[in-house]
Design a protein around this motif. Structure first.
Motif, PDB file in Angstrom:
ATOM      1  N   LEU A  69     -17.104 -22.746 -26.702  1.00 23.35           N
ATOM      2  CA  LEU A  69     -16.866 -21.353 -27.052  1.00 23.35           C
ATOM      3  C   LEU A  69     -16.325 -20.568 -25.860  1.00 23.35           C
ATOM      4  N   ASN A  70     -15.107 -20.046 -26.042  1.00 24.18           N
ATOM      5  CA  ASN A  70     -14.551 -19.075 -25.121  1.00 24.18           C
ATOM      6  C   ASN A  70     -14.617 -17.701 -25.783  1.00 24.18           C
ATOM      7  N   GLU A  71     -14.412 -16.641 -25.009  1.00 23.29           N
ATOM      8  CA  GLU A  71     -14.564 -15.306 -25.571  1.00 23.29           C
ATOM      9  C   GLU A  71     -13.689 -15.087 -26.801  1.00 23.29           C
ATOM     10  N   HIS A  72     -12.445 -15.556 -26.764  1.00 20.38           N
ATOM     11  CA  HIS A  72     -11.541 -15.306 -27.886  1.00 20.38           C
ATOM     12  C   HIS A  72     -11.945 -16.059 -29.155  1.00 20.38           C
ATOM     13  N   ASP A  73     -12.867 -17.032 -29.017  1.00 22.83           N
ATOM     14  CA  ASP A  73     -13.360 -17.749 -30.195  1.00 22.83           C
ATOM     15  C   ASP A  73     -14.449 -16.965 -30.939  1.00 22.83           C
ATOM     16  N   PHE A  74     -14.914 -15.879 -30.332  1.00 20.51           N
ATOM     17  CA  PHE A  74     -16.005 -15.066 -30.880  1.00 20.51           C
ATOM     18  C   PHE A  74     -15.504 -13.626 -30.987  1.00 20.51           C
ATOM     19  N   PRO A  75     -14.716 -13.307 -32.043  1.00 17.65           N
ATOM     20  CA  PRO A  75     -14.043 -12.007 -32.132  1.00 17.65           C
ATOM     21  C   PRO A  75     -14.935 -10.784 -31.935  1.00 17.65           C
ATOM     22  N   PRO A  76     -16.155 -10.739 -32.489  1.00 17.74           N
ATOM     23  CA  PRO A  76     -16.977  -9.545 -32.230  1.00 17.74           C
ATOM     24  C   PRO A  76     -17.268  -9.332 -30.744  1.00 17.74           C
ATOM     25  N   LEU A  77     -17.381 -10.413 -29.984  1.00 21.31           N
ATOM     26  CA  LEU A  77     -17.628 -10.281 -28.554  1.00 21.31           C
ATOM     27  C   LEU A  77     -16.407  -9.693 -27.842  1.00 21.31           C
ATOM     28  N   VAL A  97      -9.811  -4.765 -42.063  1.00 21.52           N
ATOM     29  CA  VAL A  97      -9.959  -4.961 -40.615  1.00 21.52           C
ATOM     30  C   VAL A  97     -10.179  -3.643 -39.885  1.00 21.52           C
ATOM     31  N   HIS A  98      -9.471  -2.592 -40.289  1.00 22.12           N
ATOM     32  CA  HIS A  98      -9.497  -1.343 -39.538  1.00 22.12           C
ATOM     33  C   HIS A  98     -10.454  -0.291 -40.079  1.00 22.12           C
ATOM     34  N   VAL A  99     -10.936  -0.465 -41.303  1.00 23.70           N
ATOM     35  CA  VAL A  99     -11.827   0.539 -41.891  1.00 23.70           C
ATOM     36  C   VAL A  99     -13.163  -0.072 -42.305  1.00 23.70           C
ATOM     37  N   LEU A 100     -13.134  -1.001 -43.244  1.00 27.24           N
ATOM     38  CA  LEU A 100     -14.376  -1.487 -43.840  1.00 27.24           C
ATOM     39  C   LEU A 100     -15.190  -2.349 -42.874  1.00 27.24           C
ATOM     40  N   ARG A 101     -14.536  -3.256 -42.170  1.00 26.41           N
ATOM     41  CA  ARG A 101     -15.282  -4.118 -41.244  1.00 26.41           C
ATOM     42  C   ARG A 101     -15.923  -3.339 -40.098  1.00 26.41           C
ATOM     43  N   PRO A 102     -15.206  -2.399 -39.443  1.00 25.66           N
ATOM     44  CA  PRO A 102     -15.882  -1.615 -38.402  1.00 25.66           C
ATOM     45  C   PRO A 102     -17.109  -0.861 -38.910  1.00 25.66           C
ATOM     46  N   LEU A 103     -17.028  -0.333 -40.134  1.00 26.65           N
ATOM     47  CA  LEU A 103     -18.178   0.377 -40.692  1.00 26.65           C
ATOM     48  C   LEU A 103     -19.345  -0.575 -40.956  1.00 26.65           C
ATOM     49  N   CYS A 104     -19.027  -1.820 -41.320  1.00 21.26           N
ATOM     50  CA  CYS A 104     -20.082  -2.838 -41.464  1.00 21.26           C
ATOM     51  C   CYS A 104     -20.683  -3.186 -40.110  1.00 21.26           C
ATOM     52  N   TRP A 105     -19.848  -3.343 -39.096  1.00 20.99           N
ATOM     53  CA  TRP A 105     -20.342  -3.692 -37.773  1.00 20.99           C
ATOM     54  C   TRP A 105     -21.230  -2.598 -37.192  1.00 20.99           C
ATOM     55  N   LEU A 106     -20.959  -1.350 -37.573  1.00 25.25           N
ATOM     56  CA  LEU A 106     -21.801  -0.238 -37.129  1.00 25.25           C
ATOM     57  C   LEU A 106     -23.075  -0.125 -37.958  1.00 25.25           C
ATOM     58  N   GLY A 107     -23.165  -0.879 -39.046  1.00 24.44           N
ATOM     59  CA  GLY A 107     -24.349  -0.837 -39.888  1.00 24.44           C
ATOM     60  C   GLY A 107     -24.319   0.237 -40.941  1.00 24.44           C
ATOM     61  N   LEU A 108     -23.151   0.860 -41.155  1.00 25.64           N
ATOM     62  CA  LEU A 108     -23.027   1.933 -42.146  1.00 25.64           C
ATOM     63  C   LEU A 108     -22.750   1.391 -43.549  1.00 25.64           C
ATOM     64  N   LEU A 109     -22.085   0.237 -43.616  1.00 27.53           N
ATOM     65  CA  LEU A 109     -21.813  -0.420 -44.888  1.00 27.53           C
ATOM     66  C   LEU A 109     -22.407  -1.822 -44.865  1.00 27.53           C
ATOM     67  N   GLN A 110     -22.746  -2.302 -46.042  1.00 22.11           N
ATOM     68  CA  GLN A 110     -23.177  -3.697 -46.206  1.00 22.11           C
ATOM     69  C   GLN A 110     -22.125  -4.432 -47.011  1.00 22.11           C
ATOM     70  N   GLU A 111     -21.721  -5.594 -46.527  1.00 25.46           N
ATOM     71  CA  GLU A 111     -20.717  -6.407 -47.217  1.00 25.46           C
ATOM     72  C   GLU A 111     -21.372  -7.607 -47.879  1.00 25.46           C
ATOM     73  N   THR A 112     -21.054  -7.814 -49.134  1.00 30.64           N
ATOM     74  CA  THR A 112     -21.477  -9.025 -49.830  1.00 30.64           C
ATOM     75  C   THR A 112     -20.259  -9.634 -50.502  1.00 30.64           C
ATOM     76  N   ARG A 113     -20.295 -10.935 -50.691  1.00 29.48           N
ATOM     77  CA  ARG A 113     -19.183 -11.636 -51.321  1.00 29.48           C
ATOM     78  C   ARG A 113     -19.413 -11.747 -52.814  1.00 29.48           C
ATOM     79  N   GLN A 114     -18.415 -11.337 -53.591  1.00 34.24           N
ATOM     80  CA  GLN A 114     -18.480 -11.524 -55.033  1.00 34.24           C
ATOM     81  C   GLN A 114     -17.879 -12.870 -55.427  1.00 34.24           C
ATOM     82  N   ASN A 115     -16.861 -13.297 -54.692  1.00 34.62           N
ATOM     83  CA  ASN A 115     -16.230 -14.592 -54.913  1.00 34.62           C
ATOM     84  C   ASN A 115     -15.490 -14.945 -53.631  1.00 34.62           C
ATOM     85  N   GLN A 116     -14.665 -15.958 -53.659  1.00 30.87           N
ATOM     86  CA  GLN A 116     -13.974 -16.420 -52.456  1.00 30.87           C
ATOM     87  C   GLN A 116     -13.028 -15.375 -51.879  1.00 30.87           C
TER      88      GLN A 116
END
Length: 227
Positions: A73-81, A179-198
């Motif tokens: 694992l290098n840093e670029h392999d772990f995008p949140p880092l 990438v620019h809206v929903l994921r950052p809000l999930c990372w901040l803990g404001l939204l919860q993401e669940t998968r409905q399908n693939q």
């Protein structure tokens, strides 16, 4: 008008944010173990990336999931880092010096004030970062839209259509909104993401949302019945 509020230091809702958890653990590591080594390209050294992958237990990027794709694992392999590293520098919580990442006085202070740390991360992640692939985000309008659309739950496809007028087959725009809206809000803990399908994700607001955000002039939203 939208106001961000710092959650109380002992607010259990802060645990919903993987970004806050990762920042707290990294600042603690800097306080207790000292500066973190950097590669010649100023990425975090592999020993810390390995430690972080295990300690952060980031949803979607757990140690098992990362090693399924990478032998080491290098840093670029772990995008949140990568994002966290950039945020620590941008918010002046840490700085590079002589081949190491050092904690700053601000970083030490915010480490002791978890609610203020969350606010700092939120402001820099949402308001201070640029978006190379997309026009600048008008966060007041976007957050108002999320407040309504995700109240009872919304898919990424539905939200992209309602926010940007994207067609069902506009996968590039849907990806940008994620990438620019929903994921950052999930990372901040404001939204919860669940998968409905693939291919489709479902988003709902978390208990941290009403604790950290207020919307001046907005009408009360109906209660949500959970089954």
């Amino acid at each position: 008008m939208i106001e961000f509020h710092a959650p109380a230091a002992d607010a259990p809702e802060l645990a919903l944010s993987p970004l806050h958890r990762a920042a707290s653990l990294t600042l603690r590591h800097l306080v207790e173990s000292g500066p973190i080594g950097l590669t010649p390209s100023r990425a975090l050294k592999r020993y810390f990336v390995t430690w972080a992958a295990d300690a952060f237990a980031w949803p979607g990027y757990t140690t098992d999931e990362l090693y399924a794709l990478n032998k080491v694992l290098n840093e670029h392999d772990f995008p949140p880092l990568v994002v966290l590293h950039d945020l620590l520098l941008a918010a002046k919580l840490a700085r590079h010096r002589k081949g190491f990442l050092h904690i700053t006085r601000t970083g030490k202070d915010l480490f002791e004030h978890p609610g203020s740390l969350w606010i700092t991360l939120a402001q820099h992640l949402l308001l201070a970062n640029g978006h190379d692939d997309m026009v600048d985000i008008e966060w007041v309008s976007v957050l108002k839209a999320v407040n309504v659309e995700a109240h009872s739950g919304v898919t990424d496809k539905q939200f992209s259509t309602r926010l940007m007028g994207a067609s069902d087959k506009d996968y590039h725009l849907k990806s940008l909104v994620y990438v620019h809206v929903l994921r950052p809000l999930c990372w901040l803990g404001l939204l919860q993401e669940t998968r409905q399908n693939q291919s489709e994700r479902f988003f709902t607001k978390t208990p941290l949302w009403p604790l950290a955000l207020t919307f001046e002039g907005s009408l009360p939203l109906p209660s949500v019945t959970k089954h």
